[in-house]
Design an enzyme around this catalytic site. Structure first.
Site, PDB file in Angstrom:
ATOM      1  N   ASP A 422       0.857  -1.175   0.000  1.00  0.00           N
ATOM      2  CA  ASP A 422       0.000   0.000   0.000  1.00  0.00           C
ATOM      3  C   ASP A 422       0.904   1.241   0.000  1.00  0.00           C
ATOM      4  O   ASP A 422       2.090   1.143   0.343  1.00  0.00           O
ATOM      5  CB  ASP A 422      -0.890  -0.031   1.251  1.00  0.00           C
ATOM      6  CG  ASP A 422      -1.805   1.173   1.338  1.00  0.00           C
ATOM      7  OD1 ASP A 422      -2.358   1.557   0.300  1.00  0.00           O
ATOM      8  OD2 ASP A 422      -1.949   1.722   2.437  1.00  0.00           O
ATOM      9  N   ASP A 619      -1.927  -0.943   5.900  1.00  0.00           N
ATOM     10  CA  ASP A 619      -2.210  -0.499   7.266  1.00  0.00           C
ATOM     11  C   ASP A 619      -3.631  -0.012   7.478  1.00  0.00           C
ATOM     12  O   ASP A 619      -3.984   0.385   8.582  1.00  0.00           O
ATOM     13  CB  ASP A 619      -1.248   0.629   7.666  1.00  0.00           C
ATOM     14  CG  ASP A 619      -1.636   1.952   7.016  1.00  0.00           C
ATOM     15  OD1 ASP A 619      -2.100   1.918   5.851  1.00  0.00           O
ATOM     16  OD2 ASP A 619      -1.495   2.995   7.661  1.00  0.00           O
TER      17      ASP A 619
END
Length: 725
Positions: A422, A619
Site C-alpha cells: 500500500d 495499514d
C-alpha cells in the site's frame, strides 16, 4: 446445546514437544473435553470443554509429572497441588517460595528435575565409593542408585501408558534400564538413568530461557505510575490506569502506558521496544509506547490503551498465540514420531533376538545391543528440533517489532516471490509534509508565516503540515483576524492589517493572473504528486507552498533490500494516478493506482493466478480484503485494528526494511531447523552403526541422545540473538 468453553492454563514442568503431546493425549481423554492444545514453548494448555472442572484437568496431568494453574496465576514447576483448592475457587492459591516457582521465575537448581538429578548423582557417587571400599556390595549399591532415578521415571511411564501414551521416552528408558539389570549391566543402567535425568534438566533450562525472552518484554513496563488528578499526583499500580487518564513521567523513568504527550518535550529512548539506536524527539501530540524510557524532561501523557491492550501486552499475546500453533514441519514430525517410537521398539527387539535365534550368537551380547538401540532411538532431539527453533525465532522477531502469527507463517515467508505494498501509511508517512516553499513577492519565511497565521487552530492535515513546518523553522506566527473558510477555495483573513488568502491554484487564478513561469513551477509540483497552496496578499501572489505525503526514510532502502533477494515489488493504492506514479518513480517500483478495496483484492488474486506467492503489506481498513486474500498478509504496526487482526504478521514499527528482515528471519529459521534435524538423525545413524558393531554401548547411546537434544536446543536458542542484516 451450549457452546463449549475455551480455557487457557499455565503448565509447570512441560519442557519439550513430547511433554506437550502427552498432556494433549491425557486431557482429550477426559469426558467433556473436545479439544486440547499444549505448547511447551509458551508453557500453556488451551482446552475446549463443556464446563470440565479445573481439578479434573489438573488430576489428569499430575501423575505425568506436570502441574497446572489457571492463566494469569503462577504455574508451579512440580506436580504438587493444594489440597484446600476447590472447583468453585476461580483463583489459584499462590504457593510458598519453597513449594512452587512461577513459570520461569524459580532458580533452575531448585526445580524438582534438578533435585531429582542431584539425588541420582549423589546416589551414583555413593555407589561408586561403596564399590571401591566394599567390592562385594558394588552390584547392590549401583542397583539402589539406579532405583533413585528409575522409580520416578517408571511411574511416569506407567501413568503415560494409562493416559494414552504407551510409547513414551520414559517407556523406552524403563525397558532399557530394567533389561540392563537382567543381563548384569547394572552400573551402566544407573549411568544411563543419571544421564537421562541430566538431559531432562538441560531441556527445562533451555525451555525456560526461551520463555524468559518473551517474559522480559512484559517486564519492560513499570509496575507503578504517577496519576495526575487536578493538582494532585498519586503513585498507583500501572495496571489500574484507565483510558484518557493523565500520568506524569519523570526523566529517567520508563513510560508505564501507551499514550499521547500533552505537555513537555524531550527525547524518548524507544530501543527497548523498537530497537532504534537513537532516542526520538517527542512533544505534544506525539505517541509514546509503554516500556520506553523518558530521558530528559518531565512529560504528561494521556493514556490511550489499558495495561492489557498496550503495545507490549499485544506483542506478548500475539507471540504466545503464535507459539501455540504448530508449523507444518512440526506437525509432520509429530505424525512421524507416533510411528517412529513403536518402530524403535520393534527394531530393538529384532536386534536382541534375531542373531541369537538364527545365527546362534550370544544372547547377552545382542540383548545388550538391542537395549542400546532403544536408547539411540529416543525421539527427543528430533521432536524438539522444529518447535524450539520456531519459538526462538518468534521471540527474536517480537523483540525487534516483527510479529508473526504462528510457525506456518514463519515457514511460508521464505517462499514469497512478490510483495504488494500500500502507499499511504505503508510506503509513506501517512501524513502530508511541506516539501517546498517558493517565494514570489515575499520572502520564504514570510510566506510560511502568513499561511500558518491563517491555519492556526485548524486540525486539517494540510494545516497541521504548515504549522509543523513553521514550528520546525521557528517562524513567528502572527495572529489572524476574521479568518474563515471559503468552500471550494481555501482560507481568507486579515494578518497585520493586510488581506491574506490561502487558495488552491484554480481559486487563485480567479483572483489574479498566474504568470507562465510560475504556472510551470506549479505544474512541476503537481506532476510530482504534491498539493499546491498559493498565498495571496492584497490579491497578489506572495508565494507557493507545496505539500506531499513523503516516502518513509527507509522506503527506498527497504524496496532495494527486497529486490536484492529477487522479490518483485508493486504498489497498490487507492490514491490518484499522478501522485502514485510520482512516489513510485522516486522509489523505483511498479504502480497500480486508483484502486478500490475490491480492486486491490482482485489484483492480488490475479498475481496468484500467475503462479506468484504474494505478500500484501498495508495499514488501513481498505487493505483488509487484500490482506486476507494474499498468501501472507502483513500489517504495518501503526495501522488499524482491522488490518492487524486480518493479517498473518505485523511490522510493529512501520519500517519498510523490516519486510526483508522478516523474510530473512524465515530463511534463518528454516536453515536452523535443517541443521537440527541433520544433527538429531545424523548422531542416531552413527551410534546405530557403532552399537551394532559393538564399539559403543548403553551409556554412550543415551549420551548421544542427550547430547543431540542439548545440541539441537542450544542451536535453536542461537536464533534468540538473531538480528536483521
Amino acid at each position: 446445546m451450549a457452546e463449549p468453553t475455551k480455557t487457557k492454563y499455565r503448565v509447570g514442568g512441560m519442557d519439550c514437544a513430547a511433554c506437550a503431546s502427552k498432556i494433549e493425549t491425557a486431557v482429550t481423554r477426559i469426558p467433556g473435553v473436545s479439544e486440547a492444545g499444549a505448547s511447551f514453548t509458551a508453557g500453556t494448555l488451551t482446552v475446549l470443554h463443556d464446563n470440565v472442572p479445573f481439578t479434573t484437568i489438573q488430576q489428569a496431568i499430575k501423575p505425568l509429572g506436570y502441574a497446572l494453574a489457571r492463566d494469569g496465576a503462577p504455574a508451579p514447576l512440580d506436580g504438587h497441588d493444594h489440597d484446600h483448592e476447590h472447583d468453585h475457587d476461580h483463583g489459584h492459591e499462590p504457593a510458598g517460595p519453597d513449594e512452587h516457582f512461577a513459570l520461569g521465575d524459580g532458580p533452575w537448581w531448585r526445580t524438582p528435575k534438578a533435585l531429582l538429578a542431584l539425588g541420582a548423582g549423589i546416589a551414583m557417587l555413593a555407589a561408586w565409593l561403596t564399590g571401591l571400599v566394599v567390592p562385594t556390595m558394588s552390584h547392590e549399591a549401583f542397583l539402589l542408585a539406579l532405583l533413585v532415578g528409575l522409580i520416578p521415571v517408571s511411574r511416569r511411564a506407567i501413568a503415560g501408558a494409562r493416559a494414552g501414551t504407551p510409547f513414551s521416552i520414559e517407556t523406552l528408558m524403563t525397558i532399557a534400564a530394567v533389561g540392563a539389570v537382567f543381563i548384569g549391566a547394572t552400573e551402566e543402567a544407573a549411568m544411563v538413568v543419571l544421564l537421562f535425568l541430566v538431559g531432562e534438566l538441560l531441556e527445562g533450562v533451555a525451555a525456560s530461557r526461551a520463555r524468559a525472552s518473551i517474559k522480559s518484554l512484559a517486564d519492560l513496563v513499570p509496575k507503578t505510575a504517577f496519576l495526575v488528578t487536578g493538582e494532585t499526583t498519586t503513585e498507583v499500580p500501572a495496571a489500574s490506569l484507565a483510558l484518557n487518564a493523565t500520568i506524569m513521567v519523570r526523566p529517567g523513568d520508563r513510560i508505564p502506558a501507551d499514550g499521547i504527550i500533552t505537555t513537555g518535550q524531550g527525547a524518548v529512548d524507544q530501543a527497548p521496544v523498537t530497537g532504534e539506536s537513537l532516542p526520538a524527539s517527542k512533544g505534544p501530540g506525539d505517541t509514546v509506547f509503554a516500556g520506553t524510557i523518558n530521558t530528559d524532561a518531565v512529560l504528561t501523557i494521556r493514556v490511550t490503551a489499558t495495561a492489557s491492550d498496550n503495545t507490549i501486552a499485544r506483542i506478548v499475546q500475539l507471540v504466545e498465540e503464535a507459539q501455540e500453533s504448530k508449523a507444518p514441519t512440526a506437525r509432520f514430525i509429530d505424525r512421524f514420531s507416533r510411528w517412529y517410537t513403536p518402530g524403535v521398539l520393534v527394531a530393538g527387539a529384532l536386534v536382541a533376538t534375531v542373531p541369537p535365534v538364527l545365527l546362534g550368537q550370544s544372547w547377552d551380547e545382542w540383548i545388550y545391543k538391542g537395549l542400546a538401540i532403544l536408547l539411540i532411538g529416543c525421539p527427543c532431539a528430533l521432536v524438539i528440533s522444529t518447535p524450539a527453533a520456531i519459538a526462538a525465532a518468534l521471540s527474536a522477531g517480537a523483540r525487534r517489532g516483527l510479529l508473526l502469527k504462528g510457525g506456518a507463517v514463519l515457514e511460508s515467508l521464505r517462499t514469497i516471490t512478490t510483495v504488494a505494498l500500500d502507499k499511504t501509511g505503508t510506503l509513506t508517512e501517512g501524513r502530508p509534509l511541506v516539501t517546498d516553499i517558493h517565494a514570489v513577492a515575499r520572502p520564504v519565511a514570510k510566506v510560511l508565516s502568513l499561511a500558518a497565521a491563517l491555519e492556526t487552530g485548524s486540525s486539517h492535515p494540510l494545516a497541521l503540515a504548515i504549522l509543523a513546518r513553521a514550528k520546525t523553522d521557528k517562524v513567528a506566527i502572527p495572529p489572524a483576524a476574521a479568518a474563515r473558510a471559503l468552500p471550494g477555495k481555501g482560507l481568507a483573513g486579515t494578518v497585520g492589517g493586510e488581506a491574506v488568502a490561502l487558495f488552491s491554484p484554480a481559486a487563485a487564478a480567479e483572483q489574479t493572473t498566474i504568470a507562465p513561469d510560475l504556472q510551470t513551477v506549479i505544474d512541476g509540483f503537481t506532476d510530482a504528486g504534491k498539493t499546491v497552496s498559493i498565498v495571496l496578499v492584497g490579491g497578489e501572489i506572495a508565494g507557493l507552498i507545496a505539500m506531499r505525503d513523503e516516502p518513509r526514510a527507509d522506503a527506498k532502502a527497504g524496496i532495494d533490500a527486497l529486490k536484492a533477494i529477487n522479490i518483485d515489488v508493486i504498489m497498490l493504492t487507492g490514491d490518484n494516478v499522478r501522485t502514485a506514479r510520482a512516489i513510485g518513480a522516486e522509489l523505483g517500483l511498479e504502480v497500480r493506482a486508483g484502486l478500490l478495496p475490491e480492486d486491490k483484492q482482485a489484483t492480488v488474486r490475479a498475481l496468484q493466478a500467475e503462479g506468484k506467492i504474494v505478500a500484501k503489506v498495508g495499514d488501513g481498513i481498505n487493505d483488509a480484503p487484500a490482506l486476507a486474500a494474499a498468501d501472507i498478509g502483513i500489517a504495518m504496526g501503526g495501522g488499524t485494528d482491522v488490518a492487524l487482526e486480518t493479517a498473518d504478521a505485523a511490522i510493529l514499527h512501520g519500517r519498510v526494511a523490516d519486510i526483508a528482515a522478516m523474510i530473512g528471519l524465515s530463511n534463518a529459521t528454516m536453515a536452523n531447523i535443517g541443521q537440527n534435524i541433520a544433527v538429531s538423525l545424523g548422531l542416531k545413524a552413527v551410534f546405530l552403526v557403532t552399537t551394532i558393531m559393538g564399539i559403543t554401548g548403553l551409556w554412550p547411546a543415551i549420551l548421544a541422545d542427550t547430547g543431540a537434544t542439548v545440541l539441537v536446543t542450544l542451536n535453536a536458542m542461537r536464533l534468540l540473538a538473531w538480528r536483521p542484516r
